[in-house]
Motif scaffolding. Structure first.
Motif, mmCIF file in Angstrom:
data_model
loop_
_atom_site.group_PDB
_atom_site.id
_atom_site.type_symbol
_atom_site.label_atom_id
_atom_site.label_comp_id
_atom_site.label_asym_id
_atom_site.label_seq_id
_atom_site.Cartn_x
_atom_site.Cartn_y
_atom_site.Cartn_z
ATOM 1 N N PRO A 293 0.784 -1.244 0.000
ATOM 2 C CA PRO A 293 0.000 0.000 0.000
ATOM 3 C C PRO A 293 0.810 1.285 0.000
ATOM 4 O O PRO A 293 0.334 2.303 -0.496
ATOM 5 C CB PRO A 293 -0.830 -0.110 1.278
ATOM 6 N N ILE A 294 2.044 1.263 0.570
ATOM 7 C CA ILE A 294 2.804 2.525 0.677
ATOM 8 C C ILE A 294 4.207 2.342 0.118
ATOM 9 O O ILE A 294 4.906 1.375 0.446
ATOM 10 C CB ILE A 294 2.899 2.971 2.156
ATOM 11 N N GLY A 295 4.639 3.297 -0.725
ATOM 12 C CA GLY A 295 6.022 3.324 -1.221
ATOM 13 C C GLY A 295 6.765 4.459 -0.542
ATOM 14 O O GLY A 295 6.249 5.580 -0.479
ATOM 15 N N VAL A 296 7.931 4.152 0.020
ATOM 16 C CA VAL A 296 8.784 5.195 0.611
ATOM 17 C C VAL A 296 9.865 5.495 -0.418
ATOM 18 O O VAL A 296 10.703 4.636 -0.729
ATOM 19 C CB VAL A 296 9.416 4.705 1.932
ATOM 20 N N VAL A 297 9.813 6.692 -0.999
ATOM 21 C CA VAL A 297 10.701 7.002 -2.128
ATOM 22 C C VAL A 297 12.149 7.194 -1.639
ATOM 23 O O VAL A 297 12.390 7.845 -0.614
ATOM 24 C CB VAL A 297 10.209 8.262 -2.874
ATOM 25 N N THR A 298 13.074 6.591 -2.377
ATOM 26 C CA THR A 298 14.508 6.694 -1.999
ATOM 27 C C THR A 298 15.194 7.853 -2.720
ATOM 28 O O THR A 298 16.012 8.559 -2.154
ATOM 29 C CB THR A 298 15.222 5.384 -2.397
ATOM 30 N N ALA A 299 14.839 8.031 -4.004
ATOM 31 C CA ALA A 299 15.468 9.104 -4.801
ATOM 32 C C ALA A 299 14.564 9.390 -5.996
ATOM 33 O O ALA A 299 13.774 8.541 -6.407
ATOM 34 C CB ALA A 299 16.852 8.676 -5.287
ATOM 35 N N ILE A 300 14.704 10.612 -6.548
ATOM 36 C CA ILE A 300 13.914 10.996 -7.730
ATOM 37 C C ILE A 300 14.877 11.128 -8.914
ATOM 38 O O ILE A 300 15.968 11.691 -8.780
ATOM 39 C CB ILE A 300 13.189 12.339 -7.501
ATOM 40 N N THR A 301 14.460 10.631 -10.046
ATOM 41 C CA THR A 301 15.311 10.561 -11.233
ATOM 42 C C THR A 301 15.795 11.930 -11.714
ATOM 43 O O THR A 301 15.149 12.951 -11.458
ATOM 44 C CB THR A 301 14.554 9.893 -12.395
ATOM 45 N N GLY A 302 16.931 11.921 -12.396
ATOM 46 C CA GLY A 302 17.391 13.128 -13.101
ATOM 47 C C GLY A 302 16.860 13.077 -14.529
ATOM 48 O O GLY A 302 16.356 12.039 -14.986
ATOM 49 N N ARG A 303 16.952 14.194 -15.236
ATOM 50 C CA ARG A 303 16.418 14.236 -16.610
ATOM 51 C C ARG A 303 17.147 15.305 -17.409
ATOM 52 O O ARG A 303 17.497 16.364 -16.880
ATOM 53 C CB ARG A 303 14.925 14.573 -16.583
ATOM 54 N N ILE A 304 17.389 14.996 -18.719
ATOM 55 C CA ILE A 304 17.862 16.024 -19.666
ATOM 56 C C ILE A 304 16.804 16.144 -20.746
ATOM 57 O O ILE A 304 16.354 15.136 -21.302
ATOM 58 C CB ILE A 304 19.223 15.622 -20.287
ATOM 59 N N ALA A 305 16.350 17.374 -21.014
ATOM 60 C CA ALA A 305 15.340 17.632 -22.062
ATOM 61 C C ALA A 305 16.030 18.360 -23.218
ATOM 62 O O ALA A 305 16.799 19.305 -23.004
ATOM 63 C CB ALA A 305 14.210 18.500 -21.500
ATOM 64 N N LEU A 306 15.784 17.868 -24.437
ATOM 65 C CA LEU A 306 16.440 18.426 -25.640
ATOM 66 C C LEU A 306 15.382 18.763 -26.688
ATOM 67 O O LEU A 306 14.278 18.216 -26.673
ATOM 68 C CB LEU A 306 17.392 17.387 -26.254
ATOM 69 N N GLY B 221 17.021 21.781 -20.760
ATOM 70 C CA GLY B 221 17.119 21.811 -19.283
ATOM 71 C C GLY B 221 17.709 20.519 -18.757
ATOM 72 O O GLY B 221 17.490 19.452 -19.331
ATOM 73 N N VAL B 222 18.496 20.667 -17.680
ATOM 74 C CA VAL B 222 19.054 19.495 -16.996
ATOM 75 C C VAL B 222 18.529 19.519 -15.563
ATOM 76 O O VAL B 222 18.608 20.550 -14.894
ATOM 77 C CB VAL B 222 20.604 19.559 -16.943
ATOM 78 N N THR B 223 17.908 18.438 -15.132
ATOM 79 C CA THR B 223 17.395 18.357 -13.754
ATOM 80 C C THR B 223 18.155 17.262 -13.020
ATOM 81 O O THR B 223 18.161 16.117 -13.461
ATOM 82 C CB THR B 223 15.888 18.019 -13.755
ATOM 83 N N LYS B 224 18.810 17.668 -11.911
ATOM 84 C CA LYS B 224 19.595 16.682 -11.158
ATOM 85 C C LYS B 224 18.653 15.702 -10.450
ATOM 86 O O LYS B 224 17.533 16.089 -10.074
ATOM 87 C CB LYS B 224 20.413 17.395 -10.059
ATOM 88 N N SER B 225 19.118 14.490 -10.240
ATOM 89 C CA SER B 225 18.353 13.563 -9.397
ATOM 90 C C SER B 225 18.477 14.049 -7.954
ATOM 91 O O SER B 225 19.356 14.844 -7.623
ATOM 92 C CB SER B 225 18.920 12.150 -9.521
ATOM 93 N N ALA B 226 17.542 13.617 -7.109
ATOM 94 C CA ALA B 226 17.571 14.084 -5.715
ATOM 95 C C ALA B 226 17.344 12.906 -4.767
ATOM 96 O O ALA B 226 16.311 12.228 -4.882
ATOM 97 C CB ALA B 226 16.494 15.135 -5.497
ATOM 98 N N PRO B 227 18.262 12.656 -3.843
ATOM 99 C CA PRO B 227 18.026 11.620 -2.833
ATOM 100 C C PRO B 227 17.032 12.153 -1.804
ATOM 101 O O PRO B 227 17.032 13.348 -1.507
ATOM 102 C CB PRO B 227 19.406 11.421 -2.206
ATOM 103 N N MET B 228 16.166 11.282 -1.283
ATOM 104 C CA MET B 228 15.218 11.693 -0.245
ATOM 105 C C MET B 228 15.929 11.664 1.112
ATOM 106 O O MET B 228 16.881 10.908 1.303
ATOM 107 C CB MET B 228 13.994 10.781 -0.237
ATOM 108 N N SER B 229 15.464 12.467 2.041
ATOM 109 C CA SER B 229 16.105 12.567 3.362
ATOM 110 C C SER B 229 15.924 11.269 4.170
ATOM 111 O O SER B 229 14.774 10.811 4.349
ATOM 112 C CB SER B 229 15.448 13.731 4.130
ATOM 113 N N PRO B 230 17.027 10.672 4.642
ATOM 114 C CA PRO B 230 16.890 9.446 5.460
ATOM 115 C C PRO B 230 15.999 9.682 6.687
ATOM 116 O O PRO B 230 15.206 8.827 7.068
ATOM 117 C CB PRO B 230 18.331 9.157 5.873
#
Ligand code: HGY
Ligand code: MN
Ligand code: MN
Length: 403
Positions: free
Chosen positions: A194-207, A314-323
């Protein structure tokens, strides 16, 4: 569920949700959100980036606020839960505290970020990047496909580009940012968790990849004498897919938009503009994917006598979630008898901007069959309630920290 259904009718069409940022439907949805925030006892303001900020003070003055939020703009033909669940779930938490006459120590802020999807200007996470102070110069001068500037569009939602730097929040303003969101992928639904605890959010490059050939008559131009921009574009589309599949240079690669000119059945296409996006948690893999694509385009220019321009939007860095927040979300879920699993997010979120200025945590609930960015996007009432309850109990745990 009532507020989700009501918001889900604003901008609804037979093909799905059309509540794109800055459209009249977006303005109407924002009005509805503002009404709900006010009813929950939140003091509402709109910052120069158009972000809607609802705030209620806590018992102890001087403490930094706990922020909860997400976005209410949708992709074209999108779903009713992406973003909306996070904003309405956050309002529901504040409403529930008010109904039970519970005042937290800390102030609480509910945030509805502008233009998270970035569909119209190709610059996503706009409002949250403004709040985090990470907008780039192009973000201030962007023009949409109707030739209207971002500054003009911001006025429609109460923003003011000339003061957009004032939207920036400083480190320390907020003690945490929590975002409830549908998973938009298959993991939780398939596992029955039922619940996902997110570890990190992906990075992305848009062209943007523009292929310039030569428009000519479809009936009289010999096949050996054509510079067909759409034929070459098809090779680039194939290459983007292969970079992520066969060559495994990055996790995913997508061409979502193709603008063909002059776009007539009896004219050989003279120009094609493609959107390309690569995603991966590793930034160097994204740069490697772009490098590979550039090599393929250069080879096509040599072989086929085309002009091909690859521009980075645009370049979006990935982001780790706070432990710290992952543990709080985990405990809140188990305290509610809800099983959890940890997983990364393949989707981008405002939380990755907010990670620049505070600790961030994300709570996922299952998307049926993992479908999202589609009118088939669905999360059942129990999943939505589970997410809102974990959000509320995580908020209370953060508020009780330090006791
Ligand atoms: O595109 C995304 O990942 C998000 O839905 N904006
Ligand atoms: Mn989305
Ligand atoms: Mn979203």
């Amino acid at each position: 569920m009532k507020t989700l259904e009501t918001l889900g009718r604003i901008g609804e069409s037979p093909e799905g949700m059309q509540r794109l940022a800055f459209t009249p439907a977006d303005v109407e949805g924002r009005k509805y959100v503002t009404t709900l925030m006010t009813r929950a006892g939140l003091e509402v303001r709109v910052d120069p980036a158009g972000n809607i900020i609802g705030r209620v003070e806590g018992k102890e003055p001087g403490l930094s606020a706990i922020a909860l939020g997400s976005h209410t703009d949708t992709v074209p033909s999108g779903g009713k839960y992406d973003g909306a669940l996070g904003v309405l779930g956050a309002i529901e938490c504040v409403q529930s505290l008010r109904d039970q006459s519970i005042t937290t120590r800390r102030p609480i802020e509910v945030l509805d970020f502008t233009n998270e999807e970035g569909t119209r200007f190709r610059r996503w996470l706009y409002g949250s990047r403004a709040m985090a102070g990470v907008l780039e110069s192009d973000d201030l001068t962007a023009v949409d496909d109707e030739g209207v500037t971002i500054g003009r569009r911001l006025e429609d939602v109460g923003g003011d580009i000339s003061r957009i730097q004032e939207a920036r929040r400083q480190k320390g303003d907020l003690c945490a940012y929590l975002e409830l969101h549908i998973e938009q992928g298959p993991v939780l639904h398939q596992a029955g968790i039922p619940i996902g605890v997110v570890t990190a959010i992906t990075g992305r490059i848009a062209l943007e990849v523009s292929i310039i050939g030569f428009a000519n008559h479809a009936g009289t131009t010999p096949m050996t004498n054509r510079r067909d921009a759409l034929l070459t574009a098809s090779r680039i589309i194939q290459a983007v897919n292969s970079i992520a599949t066969h060559e495994e240079i990055c996790r995913v690669g997508t061409v979502g938009m193709a603008k063909v000119s002059p776009n007539a059945e009896n004219v050989i296409p003279g120009r094609v503009d493609l959107s390309v996006e690569f995603r991966d948690v590793e930034l160097d893999r994204l740069h490697e994917a772009v490098h590979r694509l550039n090599g393929i385009c250069q080879q096509l220019v040599l072989d086929k006598d085309f002009e091909i321009k690859v521009s980075e939007l645009g370049v979006t860095k990935s982001a780790p979630m706070s432990p710290r927040l992952r543990e709080i979300i985990e405990k809140a879920s188990l305290g509610l008898g809800l099983n959890t699993t940890s997983l990364p997010s393949g989707a981008g979120h405002d939380a990755q901007s907010m990670a620049e200025i505070t600790d961030v945590g994300m709570i996922f609930v299952p998307s049926v069959d993992g479908i999202s960015h589609s009118p088939k996007e669905y999360s059942d009432p129990e999943a939505c309630a589970n997410g809102a309850n974990v959000l509320l109990n995580s908020l209370l745990a953060i508020d009780g920290e330090g006791d």
